[in-house]
Design a protein around this motif. Sequence first.
Motif, PDB file in Angstrom:
ATOM      1  N   GLU A 236     -45.375  71.550 130.389  1.00  0.00           N
ATOM      2  CA  GLU A 236     -45.298  72.408 129.204  1.00  0.00           C
ATOM      3  C   GLU A 236     -46.551  73.270 129.143  1.00  0.00           C
ATOM      4  O   GLU A 236     -47.526  73.022 129.833  1.00  0.00           O
ATOM      5  CB  GLU A 236     -45.172  71.557 127.932  1.00  0.00           C
TER       6      GLU A 236
ATOM      7  N   ARG B 121     -44.725  84.381 122.057  1.00  0.00           N
ATOM      8  CA  ARG B 121     -45.072  84.144 120.653  1.00  0.00           C
ATOM      9  C   ARG B 121     -45.038  82.655 120.328  1.00  0.00           C
ATOM     10  O   ARG B 121     -45.968  82.113 119.746  1.00  0.00           O
ATOM     11  CB  ARG B 121     -44.118  84.907 119.735  1.00  0.00           C
ATOM     12  N   LYS B 122     -43.961  81.993 120.723  1.00  0.00           N
ATOM     13  CA  LYS B 122     -43.763  80.579 120.378  1.00  0.00           C
ATOM     14  C   LYS B 122     -44.741  79.652 121.108  1.00  0.00           C
ATOM     15  O   LYS B 122     -45.296  78.732 120.510  1.00  0.00           O
ATOM     16  CB  LYS B 122     -42.327  80.191 120.730  1.00  0.00           C
ATOM     17  N   ASN B 123     -44.950  79.887 122.401  1.00  0.00           N
ATOM     18  CA  ASN B 123     -45.724  78.965 123.217  1.00  0.00           C
ATOM     19  C   ASN B 123     -47.199  79.297 123.344  1.00  0.00           C
ATOM     20  O   ASN B 123     -47.979  78.435 123.760  1.00  0.00           O
ATOM     21  CB  ASN B 123     -45.114  78.872 124.621  1.00  0.00           C
TER      22      ASN B 123
ATOM     23  N   SER C  88     -40.462  86.450 122.928  1.00  0.00           N
ATOM     24  CA  SER C  88     -40.237  85.327 122.027  1.00  0.00           C
ATOM     25  C   SER C  88     -40.931  84.065 122.545  1.00  0.00           C
ATOM     26  O   SER C  88     -41.552  83.314 121.774  1.00  0.00           O
ATOM     27  CB  SER C  88     -38.736  85.077 121.871  1.00  0.00           C
ATOM     28  N   GLN C  89     -40.863  83.820 123.845  1.00  0.00           N
ATOM     29  CA  GLN C  89     -41.523  82.660 124.435  1.00  0.00           C
ATOM     30  C   GLN C  89     -43.044  82.775 124.357  1.00  0.00           C
ATOM     31  O   GLN C  89     -43.732  81.786 124.112  1.00  0.00           O
ATOM     32  CB  GLN C  89     -41.079  82.471 125.894  1.00  0.00           C
TER      33      GLN C  89
ATOM     34  N   GLU D 248     -49.050  82.479 121.346  1.00  0.00           N
ATOM     35  CA  GLU D 248     -49.664  83.089 120.161  1.00  0.00           C
ATOM     36  C   GLU D 248     -49.747  82.121 118.985  1.00  0.00           C
ATOM     37  O   GLU D 248     -50.797  82.026 118.343  1.00  0.00           O
ATOM     38  CB  GLU D 248     -48.905  84.347 119.757  1.00  0.00           C
ATOM     39  N   ASP D 249     -48.675  81.410 118.701  1.00  0.00           N
ATOM     40  CA  ASP D 249     -48.679  80.473 117.571  1.00  0.00           C
ATOM     41  C   ASP D 249     -49.722  79.374 117.758  1.00  0.00           C
ATOM     42  O   ASP D 249     -50.404  78.972 116.814  1.00  0.00           O
ATOM     43  CB  ASP D 249     -47.306  79.849 117.360  1.00  0.00           C
ATOM     44  N   LYS D 250     -49.877  78.890 118.989  1.00  0.00           N
ATOM     45  CA  LYS D 250     -50.860  77.843 119.267  1.00  0.00           C
ATOM     46  C   LYS D 250     -52.292  78.366 119.157  1.00  0.00           C
ATOM     47  O   LYS D 250     -53.181  77.654 118.695  1.00  0.00           O
ATOM     48  CB  LYS D 250     -50.597  77.237 120.638  1.00  0.00           C
TER      49      LYS D 250
ATOM     50  N   ASP E  75     -36.602  88.141 125.140  1.00  0.00           N
ATOM     51  CA  ASP E  75     -36.639  86.694 125.364  1.00  0.00           C
ATOM     52  C   ASP E  75     -38.034  86.258 125.820  1.00  0.00           C
ATOM     53  O   ASP E  75     -38.550  85.246 125.359  1.00  0.00           O
ATOM     54  CB  ASP E  75     -35.601  86.268 126.408  1.00  0.00           C
TER      55      ASP E  75
END
Length: 70
Positions: free
Chosen positions: A66, A37-39, A34-35, A41-43, A31
Motif C-alpha cells: 500500500e 487525492r485519496k492515497n 482521484s487515487q 494528498e489526504d495523508k 481516476d
Amino acid sequence: MHEKDISVVYDKKVCKKLCTLAGGGKHGARDLRSQIRKNIEDKIVELLIDGNVAEDRKITITAEKEIKVF
C-alpha cells in the motif's frame, strides 16, 4: 509545500502503484487524480494538521503493498 520549507520525496513504486490502482477506469486521468487525492494528498494533509512532519521537514512517500506517507 515550498512556502512552508517542506520537501516531498517518493520512489518509482509509488507511481506504479497509483497507476495500478487507477488502471482500467473508464474516466482515464480522473481516476488517477482521484487515487492521488485519496492515497497521497489526504495523508499529507493529516500529517500537517497533526503536526507530524519530521524535523528535517521532509515527507516521504513509498509503496509496497500500500502507499505510505510519513
